[in-house]
Enzyme design. Structure first.
Site, PDB file in Angstrom:
ATOM      1  N   GLY A  56      -5.165  12.215  -1.833  1.00 37.29           N
ATOM      2  CA  GLY A  56      -4.119  12.753  -2.691  1.00 37.29           C
ATOM      3  C   GLY A  56      -2.762  12.424  -2.134  1.00 37.29           C
ATOM      4  O   GLY A  56      -2.627  11.550  -1.277  1.00 37.29           O
ATOM      5  N   GLY A 111      -0.224  12.493   0.163  1.00 33.91           N
ATOM      6  CA  GLY A 111      -0.307  12.852   1.577  1.00 33.91           C
ATOM      7  C   GLY A 111       0.725  13.840   2.085  1.00 33.91           C
ATOM      8  O   GLY A 111       0.408  14.702   2.905  1.00 33.91           O
ATOM      9  N   THR A 164      -7.906   6.227  -1.629  1.00 37.98           N
ATOM     10  CA  THR A 164      -8.445   6.456  -0.284  1.00 37.98           C
ATOM     11  C   THR A 164      -9.948   6.710  -0.319  1.00 37.98           C
ATOM     12  O   THR A 164     -10.463   7.229  -1.303  1.00 37.98           O
ATOM     13  CB  THR A 164      -7.713   7.682   0.300  1.00 37.98           C
ATOM     14  OG1 THR A 164      -6.372   7.313   0.527  1.00 37.98           O
ATOM     15  CG2 THR A 164      -8.328   8.174   1.583  1.00 37.98           C
ATOM     16  N   ARG A 209       5.915   4.736   6.721  1.00 40.63           N
ATOM     17  CA  ARG A 209       5.425   6.042   6.282  1.00 40.63           C
ATOM     18  C   ARG A 209       3.930   6.194   6.613  1.00 40.63           C
ATOM     19  O   ARG A 209       3.132   5.288   6.391  1.00 40.63           O
ATOM     20  CB  ARG A 209       5.642   6.163   4.776  1.00 40.63           C
ATOM     21  CG  ARG A 209       5.090   7.431   4.145  1.00 40.63           C
ATOM     22  CD  ARG A 209       3.733   7.205   3.544  1.00 40.63           C
ATOM     23  NE  ARG A 209       3.256   8.371   2.786  1.00 40.63           N
ATOM     24  CZ  ARG A 209       2.014   8.491   2.353  1.00 40.63           C
ATOM     25  NH1 ARG A 209       1.138   7.540   2.585  1.00 40.63           N
ATOM     26  NH2 ARG A 209       1.634   9.565   1.685  1.00 40.63           N
TER      27      ARG A 209
END
Ligand code: ASP
Length: 342
Positions: A259, A261, A207, A235
């Protein structure tokens, strides 16, 4: 008289310097990123792209632009690069699709916008900003978010734009591993893992995010992601969730996370850091360490954050082996780093 002139000169230059205090920090994901797994060329490629992203955001701030614009400019560079898990280079879902999430928040008025599960919007961070500024809502998802983006004239692209071989291979590996694990489970009497998201030990969260403080003292934060490889059932992770993956408040700080989530949502990570500063009077560093290095570790949540406060202090804690990260300040300080020992 001479003394008076000197006094006013000092006062003026002092206030100019105070006005010029701006800074930004970026991340390109955390995870098992270690020196022995990277070639010198790969390391250089990442560092160059991080530098390009920092410079793009910094150029906005230097011209007196807003923290929000700087966040957008820095994130665009990483969204357009196949190196990171955002827009081009986004990871694939179980079904072989790219479904992207993004969010942005303005620390000045606590306004925020987010999109989740979008598949054709070239820049999800632009879509998040448009939701904030051009709709009455905070979060739009899927087809609705795309319809909105198209209506207001954002660039839409074919899904093939987001494809990269590298991410496709990661999905194939994850599917293979899943099959092996399932076969094993069928034959085994051992208790099956209760989670399909049990993240492999060598997982990398790619991310991207940016936090910025502009010359007017406004903070902003933004995050953009493809989510997690092999995610399923639409998701959605923490990245588009205001308070979990992204938060900004001029009174405290701006935070962008990367990280696992599910853990970041349950721990309301970005807002918790802000709340510890607001209610407990902790510094940016103390608050970030408390949440990322203590609470998340105790709860098993891998990842990290970048954060900045209204003074331009920057803290980038992470509990994984590495996190692509960097910052640049109007004081001239600059840092680009990958590994925990950097
Ligand atoms: N936090 C993201 C998610 O869970 C993944 C990442 O940071 O790469 O969707």
């Amino acid at each position: 008289m001479k003394k008076l002139v000197v006094f006013f000169f000092l006062l003026l230059s002092g206030s100019l310097m105070a006005q010029q205090k701006f800074a930004l920090a970026i991340h390109g994901g955390a995870g098992t990123i270690t020196r022995d797994r990277m070639t010198a060329e790969q390391e250089k490629e990442y560092k160059d792209k991080l530098e390009e992203s920092l410079n793009a955001g910094y150029a906005v701030l230097e011209k007196g632009g807003s923290a929000l614009d700087a966040v957008g400019a820095a994130i665009h560079v990483m969204e357009e690069s196949p190196l990171f898990n955002a827009a081009k280079g986004a990871v694939f879902t179980h079904e072989g699709r790219n479904e992207m999430d993004a969010s942005i928040m303005n620390g000045k008025d606590l306004n925020a916008g987010a999109v989740a599960g979008v598949r054709h919007i070239k820049s999800p961070i632009d879509a998040a900003r448009a939701v904030m500024e051009k709709s009455d809502h905070v979060m739009l998802a899927g087809d609705g978010a795309e319809e909105f983006a198209e209506t207001i004239g954002l660039e839409m692209v074919d899904t093939s734009y987001f494809y990269t071989d590298r991410r496709w291979k990661s999905l194939q590996n994850a599917l293979k591993k899943e099959k092996v694990e399932l076969d094993h489970d069928e034959k085994s009497t051992e208790k099956k893992s209760s989670s399909i998201y049990s993240v492999p030990e060598d997982y990398k969260f790619g991310t991207v995010g940016c936090v910025a403080l502009d010359a007017e003292g406004n903070l902003a934060a933004g995050t953009s992601t493809g989510g997690m490889t092999n995610k399923r059932w639409k998701r959605i992770g923490d990245s588009p969730v205001i308070g979990a993956g992204t938060y900004a408040n001029n009174a405290t700080c701006a935070v962008s996370a990367t990280g696992h989530g599910e853990y970041f949502i349950r721990s309301v990570v970005a807002y918790d850091i802000s709340a510890l500063m607001e209610y407990k009077g902790l510094s940016l560093r103390q608050a970030g360490d408390e949440v990322v290095m203590k609470k998340l570790v105790e709860r098993g949540g891998d990842g990290g954050v970048i954060s900045i406060d209204s003074e331009g202090n920057i803290h980038m804690p992470f509990n994984t082996k590495g996190m692509y990260r960097g910052y640049k300040k109007s004081t001239g300080e600059m840092k680009i780093a990958i590994y925990s020992e950097d």
